[in-house]
Design a protein around this motif. Sequence first.
Motif, PDB file in Angstrom:
ATOM      1  N   HIS A 162     -36.723  12.477 -27.894  1.00  0.00           N
ATOM      2  CA  HIS A 162     -36.137  11.373 -28.302  1.00  0.00           C
ATOM      3  C   HIS A 162     -35.773  11.580 -29.875  1.00  0.00           C
ATOM      4  N   PHE A 163     -34.563  11.114 -30.516  1.00  0.00           N
ATOM      5  CA  PHE A 163     -34.038  11.130 -31.686  1.00  0.00           C
ATOM      6  C   PHE A 163     -33.806   9.920 -32.147  1.00  0.00           C
ATOM      7  N   ASN A 164     -34.482   9.354 -32.890  1.00  0.00           N
ATOM      8  CA  ASN A 164     -34.240   8.067 -33.494  1.00  0.00           C
ATOM      9  C   ASN A 164     -33.704   8.107 -35.041  1.00  0.00           C
ATOM     10  N   GLY A 165     -32.856   8.985 -35.122  1.00  0.00           N
ATOM     11  CA  GLY A 165     -32.608   9.408 -36.464  1.00  0.00           C
ATOM     12  C   GLY A 165     -31.340  10.176 -36.581  1.00  0.00           C
ATOM     13  N   GLY A 166     -30.402  10.335 -37.786  1.00  0.00           N
ATOM     14  CA  GLY A 166     -29.621  11.066 -37.738  1.00  0.00           C
ATOM     15  C   GLY A 166     -29.388  12.124 -38.782  1.00  0.00           C
ATOM     16  N   ASN A 198     -36.963  13.306 -20.224  1.00  0.00           N
ATOM     17  CA  ASN A 198     -35.767  12.745 -20.569  1.00  0.00           C
ATOM     18  C   ASN A 198     -35.387  13.378 -21.814  1.00  0.00           C
ATOM     19  N   PHE A 199     -33.886  13.388 -22.390  1.00  0.00           N
ATOM     20  CA  PHE A 199     -33.718  13.799 -23.741  1.00  0.00           C
ATOM     21  C   PHE A 199     -32.535  12.718 -24.027  1.00  0.00           C
ATOM     22  N   SER A 200     -32.863  12.042 -25.273  1.00  0.00           N
ATOM     23  CA  SER A 200     -31.925  10.925 -25.752  1.00  0.00           C
ATOM     24  C   SER A 200     -31.713  11.104 -27.262  1.00  0.00           C
ATOM     25  N   ILE A 201     -30.656  10.491 -27.588  1.00  0.00           N
ATOM     26  CA  ILE A 201     -30.323  10.327 -29.281  1.00  0.00           C
ATOM     27  C   ILE A 201     -30.088   8.925 -29.414  1.00  0.00           C
ATOM     28  N   ASN A 202     -30.383   8.467 -30.412  1.00  0.00           N
ATOM     29  CA  ASN A 202     -30.114   6.961 -30.879  1.00  0.00           C
ATOM     30  C   ASN A 202     -29.752   7.056 -32.404  1.00  0.00           C
ATOM     31  N   GLY A 203     -28.713   7.813 -32.640  1.00  0.00           N
ATOM     32  CA  GLY A 203     -28.179   8.050 -33.784  1.00  0.00           C
ATOM     33  C   GLY A 203     -27.210   9.140 -34.056  1.00  0.00           C
ATOM     34  N   GLY A 204     -26.500   9.293 -35.164  1.00  0.00           N
ATOM     35  CA  GLY A 204     -25.267  10.259 -35.189  1.00  0.00           C
ATOM     36  C   GLY A 204     -25.503  11.069 -36.275  1.00  0.00           C
ATOM     37  N   GLY A 205     -24.572  12.320 -36.396  1.00  0.00           N
ATOM     38  CA  GLY A 205     -24.676  13.345 -37.320  1.00  0.00           C
ATOM     39  C   GLY A 205     -25.889  14.412 -36.911  1.00  0.00           C
ATOM     40  N   ASN A 206     -26.177  14.338 -35.626  1.00  0.00           N
ATOM     41  CA  ASN A 206     -27.163  15.347 -35.457  1.00  0.00           C
ATOM     42  C   ASN A 206     -26.685  16.730 -35.047  1.00  0.00           C
ATOM     43  N   GLY A 213     -28.789   8.553 -23.076  1.00  0.00           N
ATOM     44  CA  GLY A 213     -27.473   8.556 -23.945  1.00  0.00           C
ATOM     45  C   GLY A 213     -27.762   9.687 -25.273  1.00  0.00           C
ATOM     46  N   VAL A 214     -26.655  10.231 -25.434  1.00  0.00           N
ATOM     47  CA  VAL A 214     -26.697  11.167 -26.684  1.00  0.00           C
ATOM     48  C   VAL A 214     -25.923  10.461 -27.678  1.00  0.00           C
ATOM     49  N   GLY A 215     -25.800   9.101 -27.780  1.00  0.00           N
ATOM     50  CA  GLY A 215     -25.173   8.751 -29.002  1.00  0.00           C
ATOM     51  C   GLY A 215     -23.674   9.451 -29.123  1.00  0.00           C
ATOM     52  N   ASN A 216     -23.069   8.920 -30.257  1.00  0.00           N
ATOM     53  CA  ASN A 216     -21.851   9.105 -30.589  1.00  0.00           C
ATOM     54  C   ASN A 216     -21.826  10.136 -32.337  1.00  0.00           C
ATOM     55  N   GLY A 217     -21.016  11.156 -32.325  1.00  0.00           N
ATOM     56  CA  GLY A 217     -20.846  11.667 -33.467  1.00  0.00           C
ATOM     57  C   GLY A 217     -22.000  12.756 -33.659  1.00  0.00           C
ATOM     58  N   ASN A 218     -22.448  13.201 -32.482  1.00  0.00           N
ATOM     59  CA  ASN A 218     -23.598  14.357 -32.321  1.00  0.00           C
ATOM     60  C   ASN A 218     -22.810  15.589 -31.947  1.00  0.00           C
ATOM     61  N   SER A 219     -23.037  16.627 -32.289  1.00  0.00           N
ATOM     62  CA  SER A 219     -22.497  17.963 -32.019  1.00  0.00           C
ATOM     63  C   SER A 219     -23.344  18.901 -31.272  1.00  0.00           C
TER      64      SER A 219
END
Length: 392
Positions: free
Chosen positions: A134-138, A151-159, A172-178
């Motif tokens: 889990h990513f809780n940062g950007g 699970n694999f999830s992202i709560n943040g952008g720019g990753n 969820g993989v959030g917005n603004g992640n590439s």
Amino acid sequence: MLTRMKAWWQDARGISLPLTLVVLALGALLVGPLLWRVGTGYSATHAVETNLYRQYSSDAGAEYALLRLRTDQSLREQLLDSVGESTSLAMPYEVNGVVPTVEVVCVSSEPDGGPGASWFEYALFALDAGTGIHFNGGHNHIYGPVHSNGNFSINGGGNSFYDQVTAFSLGGVGNGNSFAATPLGNPLETGQTLDSPFAWDIGMFDDPSGTGAVQAQEEGLYHVHSGNWNINGEAAIEPGLHYVDGNVNFNGGHQIVEGITIVATGRVSFNGGHRSFTPYIPGLGIMTTSSSNQAVNLNGGHASGGAVFAPNGGIAFNGGHNMSGAFVASRISFNGGHNRIDVEPVRVTGGACGVFDIRATADGMTTHVRASECETGELTVLAWQLAGNGDG
């Protein structure tokens, strides 16, 4: 005068019908070939498009097999143990409406002790079937493959992820992640779990007679710390195997230490500073049996030169630092941003190297690939060929 004009008009009306018939006949002669040419061009374009779809599908099957060979140690060992026997791999999804059939066979191998090896090449690998990664940062940058058995999830952008990301399930993989473009799709939900890549166990290190400690004991490089071990600033660290029955705390400091492996029963924390290690035990930089969510707590930069292994607990990345290694834990969390993780491939066996043939087929189109995992320990594609019918 009017009488002559009227007579001419009546005569001309008799000519218009033949002229019309001539024009229609000429049109029929011209339109037929034109429509034929348009139809032929459309058929040719459709055939090319269909064959390209077949090629993309069969190539995706070959890429999937290469990914499994690169990252699935148990599959490699199975193939190396049964040279000449084909193994089918189940693709977890369709490509262009087709599920390619994939087969892999090891055509040759060198005995144990040869120049080849099995290599573990994940930057992040979560063993737990639940929490996963889990990513809780950007603004984190991950250079290397990532896998989660849960699970694999992202709560943040720019990753940014610069290699394949796979997981049993995707949150969820959030917005603004590439994510790097890959033939398999990225990130990829597989519905599959992978075995733990490492066989290290605390019993190998907690006693001088343990299989992992014998050489260190003989060389006078076996160090036991009863209780917590605190390393402040640039305090000297002896090379060798350090067994710690407690927590390990690195506080500040910038160090480069050659030939050190730390095995602990408690938490391992890096607080500030930057430390660069090379392992004493081949491939193993740090191991802890702690079940804490922060069994390894990274608040500072660290280069392990090998694996950071927490099979029962979590690895927590906090704050912005550059780190390298193969980070394997029950669960992994990013609680801060601006971290950069570079994979450090780990040699997990000294075993045989092999040459593998891959056959991936999709709707009559077949991709043949030959790959080798020798000499450098990296998977190298030796040949890539396409064969199939040209039917549209």
